[in-house]
Structures are given as C-alpha cells and as structure tokens.
Design a protein around this motif. Structure first.
Motif, PDB file in Angstrom:
ATOM      1  N   ASN A  71      22.523 -43.466   4.276  1.00  0.00           N
ATOM      2  CA  ASN A  71      21.583 -42.662   3.500  1.00  0.00           C
ATOM      3  C   ASN A  71      21.517 -41.218   3.959  1.00  0.00           C
ATOM      4  O   ASN A  71      20.495 -40.563   3.782  1.00  0.00           O
ATOM      5  CB  ASN A  71      20.192 -43.280   3.560  1.00  0.00           C
ATOM      6  CG  ASN A  71      20.174 -44.569   2.799  1.00  0.00           C
ATOM      7  OD1 ASN A  71      20.832 -44.666   1.774  1.00  0.00           O
ATOM      8  ND2 ASN A  71      19.487 -45.551   3.318  1.00  0.00           N
ATOM      9  N   LEU A  72      22.563 -40.754   4.596  1.00  0.00           N
ATOM     10  CA  LEU A  72      22.616 -39.382   5.089  1.00  0.00           C
ATOM     11  C   LEU A  72      21.972 -38.422   4.084  1.00  0.00           C
ATOM     12  O   LEU A  72      22.437 -38.262   2.976  1.00  0.00           O
ATOM     13  CB  LEU A  72      24.079 -39.008   5.272  1.00  0.00           C
ATOM     14  CG  LEU A  72      24.383 -37.754   6.030  1.00  0.00           C
ATOM     15  CD1 LEU A  72      24.121 -37.988   7.513  1.00  0.00           C
ATOM     16  CD2 LEU A  72      25.830 -37.372   5.818  1.00  0.00           C
ATOM     17  N   THR A  73      20.864 -37.834   4.486  1.00  0.00           N
ATOM     18  CA  THR A  73      20.129 -36.973   3.569  1.00  0.00           C
ATOM     19  C   THR A  73      20.694 -35.569   3.576  1.00  0.00           C
ATOM     20  O   THR A  73      20.764 -34.901   2.558  1.00  0.00           O
ATOM     21  CB  THR A  73      18.650 -36.901   4.007  1.00  0.00           C
ATOM     22  OG1 THR A  73      18.199 -38.215   4.201  1.00  0.00           O
ATOM     23  CG2 THR A  73      17.797 -36.210   2.986  1.00  0.00           C
ATOM     24  N   ALA A  74      21.041 -35.107   4.769  1.00  0.00           N
ATOM     25  CA  ALA A  74      21.554 -33.739   4.875  1.00  0.00           C
ATOM     26  C   ALA A  74      22.399 -33.618   6.129  1.00  0.00           C
ATOM     27  O   ALA A  74      22.248 -34.401   7.066  1.00  0.00           O
ATOM     28  CB  ALA A  74      20.398 -32.747   4.952  1.00  0.00           C
ATOM     29  N   LEU A  75      23.284 -32.651   6.122  1.00  0.00           N
ATOM     30  CA  LEU A  75      24.010 -32.291   7.336  1.00  0.00           C
ATOM     31  C   LEU A  75      23.513 -30.928   7.779  1.00  0.00           C
ATOM     32  O   LEU A  75      23.025 -30.142   6.969  1.00  0.00           O
ATOM     33  CB  LEU A  75      25.502 -32.140   7.051  1.00  0.00           C
ATOM     34  CG  LEU A  75      26.383 -33.358   6.870  1.00  0.00           C
ATOM     35  CD1 LEU A  75      27.807 -32.895   6.603  1.00  0.00           C
ATOM     36  CD2 LEU A  75      26.348 -34.233   8.101  1.00  0.00           C
ATOM     37  N   THR A 237      23.101 -28.880   4.331  1.00  0.00           N
ATOM     38  CA  THR A 237      23.891 -29.185   3.138  1.00  0.00           C
ATOM     39  C   THR A 237      23.628 -30.625   2.717  1.00  0.00           C
ATOM     40  O   THR A 237      22.968 -31.370   3.427  1.00  0.00           O
ATOM     41  CB  THR A 237      25.403 -29.040   3.426  1.00  0.00           C
ATOM     42  OG1 THR A 237      25.778 -30.041   4.389  1.00  0.00           O
ATOM     43  CG2 THR A 237      25.752 -27.670   3.968  1.00  0.00           C
ATOM     44  N   GLY A 238      24.182 -31.008   1.591  1.00  0.00           N
ATOM     45  CA  GLY A 238      24.092 -32.406   1.167  1.00  0.00           C
ATOM     46  C   GLY A 238      22.942 -32.656   0.200  1.00  0.00           C
ATOM     47  O   GLY A 238      22.344 -31.726  -0.347  1.00  0.00           O
ATOM     48  N   ARG A 239      22.653 -33.946   0.029  1.00  0.00           N
ATOM     49  CA  ARG A 239      21.694 -34.372  -1.012  1.00  0.00           C
ATOM     50  C   ARG A 239      20.389 -33.570  -0.999  1.00  0.00           C
ATOM     51  O   ARG A 239      19.833 -33.251  -2.036  1.00  0.00           O
ATOM     52  CB  ARG A 239      21.332 -35.830  -0.805  1.00  0.00           C
ATOM     53  CG  ARG A 239      22.425 -36.790  -1.165  1.00  0.00           C
ATOM     54  CD  ARG A 239      21.868 -38.196  -1.147  1.00  0.00           C
ATOM     55  NE  ARG A 239      22.855 -39.167  -1.552  1.00  0.00           N
ATOM     56  CZ  ARG A 239      23.456 -39.997  -0.700  1.00  0.00           C
ATOM     57  NH1 ARG A 239      23.180 -39.985   0.574  1.00  0.00           N
ATOM     58  NH2 ARG A 239      24.340 -40.853  -1.142  1.00  0.00           N
ATOM     59  N   ALA A 240      19.901 -33.264   0.215  1.00  0.00           N
ATOM     60  CA  ALA A 240      18.583 -32.628   0.325  1.00  0.00           C
ATOM     61  C   ALA A 240      18.541 -31.257  -0.344  1.00  0.00           C
ATOM     62  O   ALA A 240      17.466 -30.785  -0.717  1.00  0.00           O
ATOM     63  CB  ALA A 240      18.186 -32.507   1.792  1.00  0.00           C
ATOM     64  N   ILE A 241      19.687 -30.602  -0.501  1.00  0.00           N
ATOM     65  CA  ILE A 241      19.639 -29.236  -1.045  1.00  0.00           C
ATOM     66  C   ILE A 241      19.909 -29.183  -2.558  1.00  0.00           C
ATOM     67  O   ILE A 241      19.883 -28.103  -3.147  1.00  0.00           O
ATOM     68  CB  ILE A 241      20.578 -28.266  -0.292  1.00  0.00           C
ATOM     69  CG1 ILE A 241      22.059 -28.540  -0.605  1.00  0.00           C
ATOM     70  CG2 ILE A 241      20.336 -28.316   1.206  1.00  0.00           C
ATOM     71  CD1 ILE A 241      22.978 -27.403  -0.146  1.00  0.00           C
TER      72      ILE A 241
END
Ligand SMILES: Cc1cc2nc3c(=O)[nH]c(=O)nc-3n(C[C@H](O)[C@H](O)[C@H](O)COP(=O)(O)O)c2cc1C
Length: 404
Positions: A71-75, A237-241
């Motif tokens: 579920n990696l939300t962001a890097l 970066t990633g889903r959160a943005i």
C-alpha cells in the motif's frame, strides 16, 4: 465495439500511446529504457542530465516508503540527477533512437548557467532526442549563476527566471520541441505557466516531486532519508500527490494554450483517465513503474482501451478537458440537497469505527449501543460521508440523496 486508437500528439510529436515514463531511476540506463520500450511504453524522459553530475557525494539516491509494502502511499527521495554526465548520455540517446524508432526519447536537462542550458539542448538534439524537458522544478533546489534576486529556490518558483530559462532552451533548439517541467510549490501555478508560454515553450509538464521533510530519525534528529546524520528537503511522489497533480492540471488548462503532460500519482488506468479528463494530453508515470515494474503498461493500456470502447471514445484526444465544466467554486455547489448515510447491517462487521469517527469527528449522528449495531440518526446526519471513509468494509456504507 470499435477498438480505440490510443495514439496521441503532444506538442507536435506523435506517440503510440499516452504513456511516458517520467525522469526517474527507471530511465537512468539505456538497458532499462530498452526494456520499458519492449514492454510498450510510448516514450521515456531520460533522468535529468547536467554537465556537472550529482552535486555532492552526500546527496545520493535514497528512498523510503511511508507505509512499506503493497500500500505504498508515497515515496520520498533526494535523488537529484542522472548518475551519468550529459556527455555520457548522448551516445545512448542515439543508440535508443536506432533501436526504437517508433518510441520517443525525451531528454530532461538542468543547467547552472545560460551556456549550460543552451549546450544541453544542442547536444541532446544532435544525439537524436525527440524532445527536451527543461526541468526547473527539482525540490532540492535549482538555480542559475548570477541570479540573486529570485523568489524561492527552484527556478520555477520565480516567473521572471522561468521565462528566461525557457527562452534560452527554446532558442537553442533547431527543430525539436522544448517543454518545461514546473513545480506545484508556488502560490499561483498559473503565473508560472504563463511565464513558460511567454518563453516560447511547446508545452508544460507538471508536477515534479512535492517538496517536504518526510520525518525525523528520533535517534539523531536528522531529517529522513538521513545521510550520515543529516537530511534535507525531500521530494514526495506517488499516490499521495495525485490530488495535487490533478489540481495543477485543472488550474493551468485554460490559462495557457500550450499542451500539458500530467504526472503525479498515476498507478491505474483510472488515474490516467482523470488526468486526461481534466486537460492533460500526455501522461507520465514514475513511482507506479518503480513500484509495479514496466509491466504496469499492460494494465494502463488495456483498462483505458476498454473504458474508451465501452463509452464510445475513439481517441484519447477526445477526452482531454471534458471534466473542466464540472469544476465550480464551492459556493456554486448545491448544499441544500439532503443526503443521508446508509449502513448495510448485513455487511457490517460491528467494529465501531464509523461510530467513533462520527461521534468525535463529524456530527454525532451514529448510535452504537452495547449490541454494537451502528444506527444512523437521520435528524443529525448531514451526509458528510466521513463514516464511509473510515469503514473497512467495501460498499458497506453509502450516501443516499433523499431530497434534492
Ligand atoms: C527517485 C526519484 C527520482 C526522480 N528524479 C527526477 C529527475 O531527475 N528529474 C525530474 O524532473 N524529476 C524526477 N523525479 C520526479 C518524477 O519525474 C515525477 O515528476 C514525480 O515522481 C511524480 O510522479 P509519480 O507520482 O508518478 O512518481 C524523480 C522521482 C523519483 C521518485
């Protein structure tokens, strides 16, 4: 159902589909790019090259997930530039163009002086690049020698400098388009977009990583990722943005006439469609590829193609900006509609999360006695949807419009 044609045009360049890998580790070697092309990606943006290479041995590629795992939300990264110098890349650009004539090689560049910017454009064009992405949005800062009276610490936080650097790059290109990658970290992104257009660019790419400090190492008090006890601003970066990227695209469409490449949090074909519908005409993906691999392209192409066929669209360009008329000021929405929370008690697992969230975070509209059965008090419920947001069971709670 007719199979849609997924070709696109971005700034006068044809792509076999809308999906481009953004400047990032997956585009930092010709072997990886070759594999991306074989998998079906339409283009790549080579990780930002400069004449100087990485600035300091203290700044090396590092990443950490907020929620490690699926579920990696962001890097977060402090990974500034390509590991290779611009000179080393040019042979690889030519090699890639020979092997993959159908696919597009875009070179992301950053310079420290006017002559750097001009030279990088010329070198890349001579090597056979299809386009230039001028990267003026690195969250660790990017500036130009001799420019002291500048807002912020990235070029794209200052409209005057943005226009200037854009113009240098555009003037240096003979035949290929130059577009500019800008940051979301400004008060009004439309001012920066206008500066890019005034500078003569053929397009805009947004957004870059979102500047932040991802957290602290409580043993050393160093920001993370920690490099020998010290940290820096990092790029998220990633889903959160995705919401930030979508908002930026929505804000800039209509402000400028040049096309937009949307990037930020694209993992699925649905994300991709959302960017197109808000006005992006090309799409870039970075964290999704780093996380799921180059094979992600299959899901993106199949999902988008199927949705378009089912909904009667033949080309991605037909979708660009269709959602724009749906964006209104919040005061223009219809707050008088009566909406109520409906809880499916057969699906409910009686965890009480909806009750606690409503009791302490919303309108105290759910009762939850010793029997642990959540009951909506229709007098108090305003249909805000918070209970559905925290419910762990898919489709257990929905909002119903009872009186429009
Ligand atoms: C590890 C890493 C390195 C990156 N390096 C660059 C870079 O060199 N130049 C650049 O313009 N953007 C760089 N980016 C930003 C991406 O190109 C992209 O704008 C950003 O990750 C948002 O897209 P995403 O949410 O799909 O990852 C990097 C991102 C990551 C995660």
């Amino acid at each position: 159902m007719t199979k849609p044609d997924l070709n696109i045009d971005f700034a006068g360049v044809q792509f076999i589909n809308p999906f481009i890998i953004a400047a990032s580790p997956p585009t930092d070697s010709r072997e990886m790019i070759a594999r991306a092309f074989e998998a079906g990606w339409a283009g790549v943006v080579i990780k930002t090259v400069s004449p100087v290479g990485n600035y300091s041995p203290l700044v090396f590629p590092m990443m950490a997930g907020w929620q490690p795992g699926a579920n990696l939300t962001a890097l977060h990264n402090i990974d500034l530039l390509s590991d290779k110098l611009a000179d080393e890349w040019m042979e690889d650009v030519a090699w890639l163009k020979r092997r993959f004539p159908q696919q597009r090689v875009i070179v992301s560049i950053v310079g420290e002086s006017e002559s750097d910017w001009r030279q990088l454009v010329q070198q890349s064009e001579q090597a056979g690049a299809d386009m230039i992405e001028a990267s003026i949005s690195c969250p660790q800062g990017s500036m130009v020698e001799g420019e002291s009276d500048v807002d912020g610490w990235m070029i794209s936080q200052d409209a005057r400098l943005t226009e200037k650097v854009t113009r240098w790059s555009v003037e240096a290109a003979q035949h290929i388009p130059v577009y500019v990658k800008i940051t979301s970290g400004v008060t009004d992104i439309r001012q920066i977009a206008r500066a890019v257009e005034r500078g003569g660019a053929s397009g805009i790419c947004m957004i870059d990583s979102v500047e932040g400090i991802m957290g602290l190492d409580l043993a050393t008090f160093s920001p993370l990722p920690s490099v020998r006890g010290y940290g820096s601003h990092s790029g998220m970066t990633g889903r959160a943005i995705k919401p930030i990227g979508l908002r930026c695209v929505a804000d800039v469409v209509g402000t400028v006439k040049i096309p937009i490449a949307g990037v930020g949090g694209i993992y699925t074909w649905r994300d991709a469609l959302e960017y197109l519908l808000l006005g992006a005409s090309a799409l870039q993906v970075c964290t999704g590829v780093m996380h799921k691999g180059f094979g992600l392209i299959d899901q993106l192409l199949n999902g988008m193609g199927r949705w378009m066929a089912e909904n009667g669209y033949e080309r991605p360009s037909q979708l660009v900006g269709l959602a724009q008329p749906r964006i209104k000021g919040v005061e223009e929405l219809s707050p008088r509609d009566r909406v109520l929370s409906r809880i499916d008690l057969d699906a409910c697992i009686h965890c009480g999360l909806c009750y606690v969230a409503c009791r302490d975070g919303a309108h105290m509209a759910i009762r939850f006695g010793e029997e642990r059965i959540p009951l909506v008090d229709e007098e108090r419920c305003v249909g805000c949807g918070f209970c559905a947001s925290v419910c762990p069971v898919p489709a257990c709670i929905h909002m119903e419009l009872v009186d429009a």
